[in-house]
Structures are given as C-alpha cells and as structure tokens.
Design a protein around this motif. Structure first.
Motif, PDB file in Angstrom:
ATOM      1  N   MET A  47      36.851  30.763  50.966  1.00  0.00           N
ATOM      2  CA  MET A  47      36.864  29.927  51.853  1.00  0.00           C
ATOM      3  C   MET A  47      37.200  28.125  51.575  1.00  0.00           C
ATOM      4  N   ARG A  48      38.169  28.354  50.488  1.00  0.00           N
ATOM      5  CA  ARG A  48      38.598  26.960  49.828  1.00  0.00           C
ATOM      6  C   ARG A  48      37.275  26.182  49.196  1.00  0.00           C
ATOM      7  N   LYS A  49      36.231  26.964  48.877  1.00  0.00           N
ATOM      8  CA  LYS A  49      34.963  26.524  48.363  1.00  0.00           C
ATOM      9  C   LYS A  49      34.615  27.301  47.068  1.00  0.00           C
ATOM     10  N   GLY A  50      35.613  28.144  46.933  1.00  0.00           N
ATOM     11  CA  GLY A  50      35.367  28.948  45.494  1.00  0.00           C
ATOM     12  C   GLY A  50      33.913  29.973  45.720  1.00  0.00           C
ATOM     13  N   GLU A  51      33.820  30.176  47.066  1.00  0.00           N
ATOM     14  CA  GLU A  51      32.546  31.164  47.355  1.00  0.00           C
ATOM     15  C   GLU A  51      33.176  32.657  47.280  1.00  0.00           C
ATOM     16  N   VAL A  52      32.859  33.527  48.005  1.00  0.00           N
ATOM     17  CA  VAL A  52      33.214  34.979  48.146  1.00  0.00           C
ATOM     18  C   VAL A  52      34.776  34.952  47.952  1.00  0.00           C
ATOM     19  N   CYS A  53      35.468  35.773  46.904  1.00  0.00           N
ATOM     20  CA  CYS A  53      36.798  35.787  46.845  1.00  0.00           C
ATOM     21  C   CYS A  53      37.652  36.449  48.194  1.00  0.00           C
ATOM     22  N   GLY A  54      38.583  35.655  48.387  1.00  0.00           N
ATOM     23  CA  GLY A  54      39.119  35.851  49.622  1.00  0.00           C
ATOM     24  C   GLY A  54      39.835  37.431  49.838  1.00  0.00           C
ATOM     25  N   ALA A  55      39.934  37.934  48.502  1.00  0.00           N
ATOM     26  CA  ALA A  55      40.433  39.599  48.664  1.00  0.00           C
ATOM     27  C   ALA A  55      39.425  40.245  49.075  1.00  0.00           C
ATOM     28  N   VAL A  56      38.143  39.943  48.653  1.00  0.00           N
ATOM     29  CA  VAL A  56      36.856  40.694  49.155  1.00  0.00           C
ATOM     30  C   VAL A  56      36.558  40.547  50.784  1.00  0.00           C
ATOM     31  N   GLU A  94      31.066  45.373  40.588  1.00  0.00           N
ATOM     32  CA  GLU A  94      31.184  46.176  39.358  1.00  0.00           C
ATOM     33  C   GLU A  94      32.718  46.220  38.537  1.00  0.00           C
ATOM     34  N   LYS A  95      33.646  46.419  39.345  1.00  0.00           N
ATOM     35  CA  LYS A  95      34.887  46.401  38.973  1.00  0.00           C
ATOM     36  C   LYS A  95      35.477  45.274  38.166  1.00  0.00           C
ATOM     37  N   CYS A  96      35.039  43.950  38.949  1.00  0.00           N
ATOM     38  CA  CYS A  96      35.798  42.493  38.330  1.00  0.00           C
ATOM     39  C   CYS A  96      34.596  41.656  37.726  1.00  0.00           C
ATOM     40  N   GLY A  97      33.488  41.974  37.689  1.00  0.00           N
ATOM     41  CA  GLY A  97      32.400  40.993  37.205  1.00  0.00           C
ATOM     42  C   GLY A  97      31.700  40.159  38.175  1.00  0.00           C
ATOM     43  N   SER A  98      32.385  39.986  39.179  1.00  0.00           N
ATOM     44  CA  SER A  98      31.844  39.176  40.104  1.00  0.00           C
ATOM     45  C   SER A  98      32.527  39.291  41.442  1.00  0.00           C
ATOM     46  N   TYR A  99      31.962  38.493  42.466  1.00  0.00           N
ATOM     47  CA  TYR A  99      32.905  38.618  43.972  1.00  0.00           C
ATOM     48  C   TYR A  99      33.045  37.316  44.419  1.00  0.00           C
ATOM     49  N   ILE A 100      32.301  36.138  43.516  1.00  0.00           N
ATOM     50  CA  ILE A 100      32.537  34.998  43.575  1.00  0.00           C
ATOM     51  C   ILE A 100      33.775  34.341  42.922  1.00  0.00           C
ATOM     52  N   CYS A 101      34.480  33.666  43.750  1.00  0.00           N
ATOM     53  CA  CYS A 101      35.865  33.088  43.359  1.00  0.00           C
ATOM     54  C   CYS A 101      35.876  32.353  42.121  1.00  0.00           C
ATOM     55  N   ASN A 102      35.149  31.162  42.305  1.00  0.00           N
ATOM     56  CA  ASN A 102      34.919  30.228  41.120  1.00  0.00           C
ATOM     57  C   ASN A 102      34.516  31.041  39.824  1.00  0.00           C
ATOM     58  N   ASP A 103      33.555  32.103  39.775  1.00  0.00           N
ATOM     59  CA  ASP A 103      33.281  32.725  38.828  1.00  0.00           C
ATOM     60  C   ASP A 103      34.289  33.604  38.311  1.00  0.00           C
ATOM     61  N   LEU A 104      35.203  34.288  39.078  1.00  0.00           N
ATOM     62  CA  LEU A 104      36.222  34.940  38.770  1.00  0.00           C
ATOM     63  C   LEU A 104      37.421  34.095  38.043  1.00  0.00           C
ATOM     64  N   LEU A 105      37.674  33.074  38.445  1.00  0.00           N
ATOM     65  CA  LEU A 105      38.733  32.111  37.928  1.00  0.00           C
ATOM     66  C   LEU A 105      38.194  31.401  36.752  1.00  0.00           C
ATOM     67  N   VAL A 109      37.508  25.650  42.143  1.00  0.00           N
ATOM     68  CA  VAL A 109      38.507  25.544  42.931  1.00  0.00           C
ATOM     69  C   VAL A 109      38.417  24.439  44.251  1.00  0.00           C
ATOM     70  N   ARG A 110      37.250  23.827  44.202  1.00  0.00           N
ATOM     71  CA  ARG A 110      36.963  22.562  45.210  1.00  0.00           C
ATOM     72  C   ARG A 110      37.621  21.373  44.772  1.00  0.00           C
ATOM     73  N   THR A 111      37.750  21.303  43.352  1.00  0.00           N
ATOM     74  CA  THR A 111      38.212  20.105  42.769  1.00  0.00           C
ATOM     75  C   THR A 111      39.792  20.265  42.406  1.00  0.00           C
ATOM     76  N   GLU A 112      40.404  19.022  42.653  1.00  0.00           N
ATOM     77  CA  GLU A 112      41.652  18.911  42.053  1.00  0.00           C
ATOM     78  C   GLU A 112      42.018  19.500  40.621  1.00  0.00           C
ATOM     79  N   GLU A 113      40.936  19.103  39.730  1.00  0.00           N
ATOM     80  CA  GLU A 113      40.993  19.762  38.402  1.00  0.00           C
ATOM     81  C   GLU A 113      41.034  21.202  38.352  1.00  0.00           C
TER      82      GLU A 113
END
Length: 147
Positions: A47-56, A94-105, A109-113
């Motif tokens: 949701m452009r905030k690095g929360e729950v992965c969009g694929a999920v 279980e499969k990916c380690g997290s369902y939180i986008c920021n954790d996965l990446l 992703v909320r920041t330009e950096e």
C-alpha cells in the motif's frame, strides 16, 4: 497460460504485484481484467507504505471474491474467509520469511532512499517477481484444498 505465468506477465508490464496476482485470477473471480487492475492498483509496495506485500494482498482479494462473506447473515462465509485469510498469510510467511513488504525487501519503501535501494539492487525487477510467483503458488494450494 498458468496463473503464475499470467501474474508474472502482468508484473513484467510494470503493473503492481497486487494487480498482477488479482488479474491472473480475474476470470475465476467473475470480474474483468480492467476491474482487477483497478481494484488492485492501490495495494502495490504494501500500500506504498511497506506494509503487507501487495502480492499477498492481491491473493487475499482473490480469496475474498471466491470465499468471502456475502451478507451479514452469511456466518459460514465469514468463517471460511477468516480461515483462508489466515492460511494465506501464514503460508506465505513460511515460504518467504515474512509478508511485510519492507521486511522482504530489506529497506523502507516509504522513503526515496528505500525506493532507490530497490532500484539499485534490482529488487523490483528480480526479487518482487518471485514474491508474485510465491503468492500465486500459495493461493493455488488453498483453492485446491477448498474444492
């Protein structure tokens, strides 16, 4: 074309992960491709905030359309949708380690950096497609079980 191939194809066209997963199942969900793309358009990058992965999130939309509660009186629909929601979240983690986008990446992703980090490390083009594929695989497993 398989659901995974469809989802990967949508994602390769620069659509969000959420759009890609939902659109790959549009026919089964009884919605048009356009509706799927519009519905999923605000859920990419957690949701452009690095929360729950969009694929999920896209997979959860599919599950809601297939098994969701249809009315206030549909208590069975609520139970089933709660169950498939938990299965999706738990199995993806279980499969990916997290369902939180920021954790996965591994960045924010909320920041330009954070976005630049993703671009520099090709995460959007090389890592995120793997998350799209993983979400579809988990989703297909749940759908098979529910039949």
């Amino acid at each position: 074309m398989t659901h995974k191939e469809k989802a990967e194809n949508y994602f390769s066209q620069k659509l969000h992960c959420s759009q890609s997963v939902l659109a790959a199942f549009a026919d089964e969900c009884g919605i048009t491709e356009e509706d799927a793309l519009r519905l999923g358009s605000c859920f990419g990058s957690g949701m452009r905030k690095g929360e729950v992965c969009g694929a999920v999130t896209g997979a959860l939309m599919v599950l809601g359309l297939l098994y969701g509660q249809k009315s206030a009186a549909d208590t069975e629909g609520r139970l089933v949708s709660n169950k498939v929601n938990d299965l999706m979240m738990d199995r993806f983690k279980e499969k990916c380690g997290s369902y939180i986008c920021n954790d996965l990446l591994g960045c924010d992703v909320r920041t330009e950096e954070g976005v630049q980090y993703c671009r520099d490390n090709k995460l959007f083009t090389e890592f995120c497609p793997k998350m799209v594929a993983a979400a579809v695989e988990v989703l297909e497993g749940i759908i098979l079980e529910e039949k």
